[in-house]
Write a protein that holds these residues in place. Sequence first.
Motif, PDB file in Angstrom:
ATOM      1  N   ASN A 181     -11.990  -3.586  -2.421  1.00  0.00           N
ATOM      2  CA  ASN A 181     -11.885  -2.128  -1.445  1.00  0.00           C
ATOM      3  C   ASN A 181     -10.295  -2.043  -1.832  1.00  0.00           C
ATOM      4  O   ASN A 181      -8.995  -2.928  -2.060  1.00  0.00           O
ATOM      5  CB  ASN A 181     -11.639  -3.124  -0.499  1.00  0.00           C
ATOM      6  CG  ASN A 181     -12.053  -1.422   0.792  1.00  0.00           C
ATOM      7  OD1 ASN A 181     -10.686  -1.160   0.953  1.00  0.00           O
ATOM      8  ND2 ASN A 181     -12.814  -1.401   1.536  1.00  0.00           N
TER       9      ASN A 181
ATOM     10  N   THR B 146     -12.317   2.953  -2.423  1.00  0.00           N
ATOM     11  CA  THR B 146     -12.027   3.163  -1.096  1.00  0.00           C
ATOM     12  C   THR B 146     -12.702   3.067  -0.228  1.00  0.00           C
ATOM     13  O   THR B 146     -13.903   3.306  -0.461  1.00  0.00           O
ATOM     14  CB  THR B 146     -10.573   4.319  -1.017  1.00  0.00           C
ATOM     15  OG1 THR B 146     -11.686   5.464  -1.426  1.00  0.00           O
ATOM     16  CG2 THR B 146      -9.177   4.319  -2.093  1.00  0.00           C
ATOM     17  N   ASP B 147     -12.381   3.617   0.414  1.00  0.00           N
ATOM     18  CA  ASP B 147     -13.754   3.582   2.375  1.00  0.00           C
ATOM     19  C   ASP B 147     -13.800   4.142   2.577  1.00  0.00           C
ATOM     20  O   ASP B 147     -13.693   4.614   2.042  1.00  0.00           O
ATOM     21  CB  ASP B 147     -12.863   2.573   3.535  1.00  0.00           C
ATOM     22  CG  ASP B 147     -12.188   1.273   4.120  1.00  0.00           C
ATOM     23  OD1 ASP B 147     -12.719   0.256   3.378  1.00  0.00           O
ATOM     24  OD2 ASP B 147     -11.195   1.131   5.130  1.00  0.00           O
TER      25      ASP B 147
ATOM     26  N   SER C  56     -17.221   4.907   5.910  1.00  0.00           N
ATOM     27  CA  SER C  56     -17.303   5.062   6.698  1.00  0.00           C
ATOM     28  C   SER C  56     -19.017   4.056   6.767  1.00  0.00           C
ATOM     29  O   SER C  56     -19.410   4.202   6.331  1.00  0.00           O
ATOM     30  CB  SER C  56     -17.901   6.425   7.839  1.00  0.00           C
ATOM     31  OG  SER C  56     -18.883   7.283   7.234  1.00  0.00           O
TER      32      SER C  56
ATOM     33  N   THR D   7       0.767  -1.147   0.212  1.00  0.00           N
ATOM     34  CA  THR D   7      -0.373  -0.243  -0.045  1.00  0.00           C
ATOM     35  C   THR D   7       0.806   1.187   0.195  1.00  0.00           C
ATOM     36  O   THR D   7       1.737   0.984   0.245  1.00  0.00           O
ATOM     37  CB  THR D   7      -0.876   0.126   1.409  1.00  0.00           C
ATOM     38  OG1 THR D   7       0.061   0.265   2.614  1.00  0.00           O
ATOM     39  CG2 THR D   7      -1.991  -1.106   0.950  1.00  0.00           C
TER      40      THR D   7
ATOM     41  N   THR E 107      -8.283   1.958   3.018  1.00  0.00           N
ATOM     42  CA  THR E 107      -9.018   2.282   4.036  1.00  0.00           C
ATOM     43  C   THR E 107      -8.696   4.340   3.415  1.00  0.00           C
ATOM     44  O   THR E 107      -9.849   4.754   3.998  1.00  0.00           O
ATOM     45  CB  THR E 107      -8.372   2.435   5.610  1.00  0.00           C
ATOM     46  OG1 THR E 107      -6.859   2.598   5.240  1.00  0.00           O
ATOM     47  CG2 THR E 107      -8.430   1.259   6.438  1.00  0.00           C
ATOM     48  N   SER E 108      -8.312   4.540   2.462  1.00  0.00           N
ATOM     49  CA  SER E 108      -8.529   5.871   2.465  1.00  0.00           C
ATOM     50  C   SER E 108      -7.279   6.008   1.464  1.00  0.00           C
ATOM     51  O   SER E 108      -6.740   4.975   1.027  1.00  0.00           O
ATOM     52  CB  SER E 108      -7.267   6.599   4.110  1.00  0.00           C
ATOM     53  OG  SER E 108      -6.112   6.864   3.912  1.00  0.00           O
TER      54      SER E 108
ATOM     55  N   GLN F 162      -3.479   5.634   1.422  1.00  0.00           N
ATOM     56  CA  GLN F 162      -3.084   4.298   1.559  1.00  0.00           C
ATOM     57  C   GLN F 162      -3.701   3.129   0.529  1.00  0.00           C
ATOM     58  O   GLN F 162      -3.882   2.344   0.577  1.00  0.00           O
ATOM     59  CB  GLN F 162      -4.183   3.364   2.535  1.00  0.00           C
ATOM     60  CG  GLN F 162      -3.977   4.375   3.903  1.00  0.00           C
ATOM     61  CD  GLN F 162      -1.809   4.122   4.413  1.00  0.00           C
ATOM     62  OE1 GLN F 162      -1.748   3.166   4.531  1.00  0.00           O
ATOM     63  NE2 GLN F 162      -0.839   5.163   4.801  1.00  0.00           N
TER      64      GLN F 162
END
Length: 328
Positions: free
Chosen positions: A104, A81-82, A84, A3, A107-108, A111
């Motif tokens: 996916n 990407t993630d 929430s 990542t 997470t952001s 990343q």
Amino acid sequence: MSTTSLGRRGAALAAAVLSAALVLSGCSSNGEEPAASGGQLHTITADNGSVEVPVAPTRVVTIGNTTLPFIDMGGEPVGVTDVSDSELSLIPAEQKATFEAATNLGTSADQVDMEKLASLKPDLILAQFPASEFEPLEKELEAIAPTVFWGLDVEWKELADGVAEAGNVTDGLTEQKTAFEDKIATMKQTYADIIANTKFVNVDRWASSDPGTFSVADFGCVEIAQGDLGMDFPQAAEGEDPLGWTSLPFEQLAELSQYDVITYPVDAEGNPTEPFAPVVETNTWQALPAVNSGRALGLFCPGNNSYGPVLQYLDSLDAALATLPATE
């Protein structure tokens, strides 16, 4: 799989990722154009300049805040990407299923798993996140596929227009825009007297707020009420920090008595949101004239970054305004 991690990515890994991206995306280091969907390209202008993208992309990756607007307009990204859990809980079930069907990528935005992204062989990348995070990733993303980027200061309608044009979901956007414009016109006519003669204030509180504090919020869905409906809400002067950035002690709730109508956040069932619940439990809140006279309106705001959520907010606002006692 690796990542991207700003400040930790070594030159060797960057070179390897870039090489893999070039191979997997059909690009070459001699400047030849990648094969586009159907061979047709057009130019999209965004915060990273003019970008040639496929007219009809078929493998779109969305990074950061472009994901939910793209899905909201009918898009089906192959990579995301993630988002929430709280945001996902507010979107329709079919949109959530579309999100979960995508790969996916992290997470952001900072990343993103670049090797996994390249393996998806996207023909378009749509991205919105802080510009400071985009700069270190720009060349890597563009080596994988044409990348259209917007910073966080772009206005939500401009973002929706750009995502729709680049992602070829303009039919969904047109339908939503028509519904939005019709809704705004109807509400302006229906509530003309209220809009012209009422002093509103929008208050909020977040999970990150200090105990015993609230804010007079001038960003989020209230911007639609201010800018599109012309309702009179307090807002920061141009160039100043938003009012909502300032935390106020519960004792200052009493100052809300100067306003005719108070708006505050509720969930989809109409209950005060969990962070805001402590406010409505205070004696100060319960003693406010607006609260006692039916002029404290709970509004549902699932988001303000695309037309679908905004239309839900307007439905909530419409229903709430309809409950106001007649103007004396």
